[in-house]
Design a protein around this motif. Structure first.
Motif, PDB file in Angstrom:
ATOM      1  N   GLU A  64       0.858  -1.187   0.000  1.00  0.00           N
ATOM      2  CA  GLU A  64       0.000   0.000   0.000  1.00  0.00           C
ATOM      3  C   GLU A  64       0.895   1.238   0.000  1.00  0.00           C
ATOM      4  O   GLU A  64       1.723   1.403   0.890  1.00  0.00           O
ATOM      5  N   PRO A  65       0.746   2.126  -1.001  1.00  0.00           N
ATOM      6  CA  PRO A  65       1.628   3.294  -1.084  1.00  0.00           C
ATOM      7  C   PRO A  65       1.364   4.368  -0.027  1.00  0.00           C
ATOM      8  O   PRO A  65       2.265   5.115   0.331  1.00  0.00           O
ATOM      9  N   SER A  66       0.159   4.430   0.490  1.00  0.00           N
ATOM     10  CA  SER A  66      -0.200   5.463   1.460  1.00  0.00           C
ATOM     11  C   SER A  66       0.100   4.993   2.880  1.00  0.00           C
ATOM     12  O   SER A  66      -0.399   3.959   3.318  1.00  0.00           O
ATOM     13  N   ASP A  67       0.899   5.785   3.614  1.00  0.00           N
ATOM     14  CA  ASP A  67       1.202   5.449   5.013  1.00  0.00           C
ATOM     15  C   ASP A  67      -0.081   5.333   5.831  1.00  0.00           C
ATOM     16  O   ASP A  67      -0.228   4.420   6.647  1.00  0.00           O
TER      17      ASP A  67
ATOM     18  N   GLN B 110      -3.194   4.650   4.794  1.00  0.00           N
ATOM     19  CA  GLN B 110      -3.944   3.448   4.427  1.00  0.00           C
ATOM     20  C   GLN B 110      -3.258   2.180   4.954  1.00  0.00           C
ATOM     21  O   GLN B 110      -3.924   1.231   5.374  1.00  0.00           O
ATOM     22  N   ARG B 111      -1.909   2.158   4.923  1.00  0.00           N
ATOM     23  CA  ARG B 111      -1.165   1.001   5.466  1.00  0.00           C
ATOM     24  C   ARG B 111      -1.501   0.804   6.935  1.00  0.00           C
ATOM     25  O   ARG B 111      -1.740  -0.320   7.381  1.00  0.00           O
ATOM     26  N   LYS B 112      -1.519   1.902   7.692  1.00  0.00           N
ATOM     27  CA  LYS B 112      -1.832   1.823   9.124  1.00  0.00           C
ATOM     28  C   LYS B 112      -3.265   1.350   9.346  1.00  0.00           C
ATOM     29  O   LYS B 112      -3.520   0.513  10.211  1.00  0.00           O
ATOM     30  N   ILE B 113      -4.195   1.881   8.569  1.00  0.00           N
ATOM     31  CA  ILE B 113      -5.603   1.495   8.716  1.00  0.00           C
ATOM     32  C   ILE B 113      -5.784   0.011   8.406  1.00  0.00           C
ATOM     33  O   ILE B 113      -6.398  -0.729   9.188  1.00  0.00           O
ATOM     34  N   ILE B 114      -5.257  -0.426   7.289  1.00  0.00           N
ATOM     35  CA  ILE B 114      -5.426  -1.832   6.892  1.00  0.00           C
ATOM     36  C   ILE B 114      -4.701  -2.750   7.868  1.00  0.00           C
ATOM     37  O   ILE B 114      -5.232  -3.797   8.259  1.00  0.00           O
TER      38      ILE B 114
ATOM     39  N   ASN C 102       3.767  -7.595   7.051  1.00  0.00           N
ATOM     40  CA  ASN C 102       4.915  -6.815   6.602  1.00  0.00           C
ATOM     41  C   ASN C 102       4.400  -5.831   5.561  1.00  0.00           C
ATOM     42  O   ASN C 102       3.996  -6.234   4.473  1.00  0.00           O
ATOM     43  N   ALA C 103       4.378  -4.548   5.885  1.00  0.00           N
ATOM     44  CA  ALA C 103       3.839  -3.528   4.996  1.00  0.00           C
ATOM     45  C   ALA C 103       4.946  -2.875   4.175  1.00  0.00           C
ATOM     46  O   ALA C 103       5.963  -2.458   4.717  1.00  0.00           O
ATOM     47  N   VAL C 104       4.725  -2.816   2.859  1.00  0.00           N
ATOM     48  CA  VAL C 104       5.648  -2.171   1.927  1.00  0.00           C
ATOM     49  C   VAL C 104       4.838  -1.246   1.028  1.00  0.00           C
ATOM     50  O   VAL C 104       3.607  -1.308   1.021  1.00  0.00           O
ATOM     51  N   GLY C 105       5.539  -0.397   0.253  1.00  0.00           N
ATOM     52  CA  GLY C 105       4.831   0.606  -0.522  1.00  0.00           C
ATOM     53  C   GLY C 105       4.978   0.564  -2.025  1.00  0.00           C
ATOM     54  O   GLY C 105       4.308   1.315  -2.720  1.00  0.00           O
ATOM     55  N   THR C 106       5.845  -0.318  -2.544  1.00  0.00           N
ATOM     56  CA  THR C 106       6.069  -0.339  -3.990  1.00  0.00           C
ATOM     57  C   THR C 106       6.074  -1.769  -4.522  1.00  0.00           C
ATOM     58  O   THR C 106       6.206  -2.731  -3.758  1.00  0.00           O
ATOM     59  N   VAL C 107       5.979  -1.891  -5.843  1.00  0.00           N
ATOM     60  CA  VAL C 107       6.063  -3.198  -6.498  1.00  0.00           C
ATOM     61  C   VAL C 107       7.414  -3.841  -6.200  1.00  0.00           C
ATOM     62  O   VAL C 107       7.488  -5.009  -5.827  1.00  0.00           O
ATOM     63  N   ALA C 108       8.484  -3.069  -6.347  1.00  0.00           N
ATOM     64  CA  ALA C 108       9.836  -3.603  -6.126  1.00  0.00           C
ATOM     65  C   ALA C 108      10.012  -4.112  -4.699  1.00  0.00           C
ATOM     66  O   ALA C 108      10.569  -5.200  -4.481  1.00  0.00           O
ATOM     67  N   GLU C 109       9.539  -3.334  -3.718  1.00  0.00           N
ATOM     68  CA  GLU C 109       9.647  -3.768  -2.320  1.00  0.00           C
ATOM     69  C   GLU C 109       8.831  -5.032  -2.073  1.00  0.00           C
ATOM     70  O   GLU C 109       9.258  -5.927  -1.336  1.00  0.00           O
ATOM     71  N   ALA C 110       7.661  -5.113  -2.699  1.00  0.00           N
ATOM     72  CA  ALA C 110       6.798  -6.288  -2.525  1.00  0.00           C
ATOM     73  C   ALA C 110       7.459  -7.539  -3.076  1.00  0.00           C
ATOM     74  O   ALA C 110       7.527  -8.571  -2.396  1.00  0.00           O
TER      75      ALA C 110
ATOM     76  N   SER D 158      -2.746  -2.926  -3.053  1.00  0.00           N
ATOM     77  CA  SER D 158      -3.490  -1.888  -3.771  1.00  0.00           C
ATOM     78  C   SER D 158      -3.302  -2.110  -5.255  1.00  0.00           C
ATOM     79  O   SER D 158      -2.377  -2.817  -5.683  1.00  0.00           O
ATOM     80  N   MET D 159      -4.135  -1.463  -6.055  1.00  0.00           N
ATOM     81  CA  MET D 159      -3.999  -1.598  -7.497  1.00  0.00           C
ATOM     82  C   MET D 159      -2.897  -0.692  -8.043  1.00  0.00           C
ATOM     83  O   MET D 159      -2.046  -1.133  -8.798  1.00  0.00           O
TER      84      MET D 159
END
Length: 157
Positions: free
Chosen positions: A15-18, A20-24, A37-45, A60-61
């Motif tokens: 999830e790119p949004s900090d 939204q990551r916290k909420i989810i 484990n929360a990450v924000g990009t395709v590469a990190e995922a 996220s899409m």
């Protein structure tokens, strides 16, 4: 084979949004999912999936460096990772965009905004895919079993 419970799940949340990551993450914790484990990009995922593995990827899409579909394709095109279920969390409602994910083998789609009931249902659907029972093939010679696989989507095949 031992069944995995929600509390046992290891999830990579993309999830790119900090916020939204916290909420989810908070909602996942309320569903007794502790290993997120929360990450924000395709590469990190993709890096996290390869390094630590996951029982489920929740994404996220739209991401800074691509889309959730890029992650799903990386999972499905890898023999080592192809059994990992993928859950899409998105406010996208255009059928043609969502159809791409369906064809690629998404386990669940969770529309934003979602309720805890929606999240619970999507997690249970994903668990059903993870906890499939193996077929007993003792009565068959697996070298002689023939399978016909038909699908118009190359990725789904």
């Amino acid at each position: 084979m031992q069944k995995i419970l929600l509390a046992d799940l290891s999830i990579i949340l993309v999830e790119p949004s900090d916020t939204q990551r916290k909420i989810i993450s908070t909602l996942l914790h309320k569903e007794n999912v502790e290993n997120v484990n929360a990450v924000g990009t395709v590469a990190e995922a993709i890096d996290a999936i390869h390094k630590q593995g996951a029982d489920l990827v929740v994404s996220s899409m739209y991401l800074e460096d691509g889309t959730g579909l890029d992650i799903l394709k990386a999972i499905k095109n890898s023999p080592e990772l192809c059994a990992i279920p993928f859950m899409l969390v998105s406010s996208e409602n255009r059928p043609e965009k969502l159809e791409e994910f369906k064809q690629a083998g998404v386990a669940a789609m969770l529309p934003k905004p979602f309720s805890t009931e929606n999240l619970s249902r999507a997690l249970k659907a994903s668990l059903d895919l993870i906890n499939t029972e193996e077929l007993d093939l003792e009565l068959f010679d697996v070298r002689q079993v023939r399978v016909l696989l038909v699908d118009d989507s190359k990725l789904a095949r």
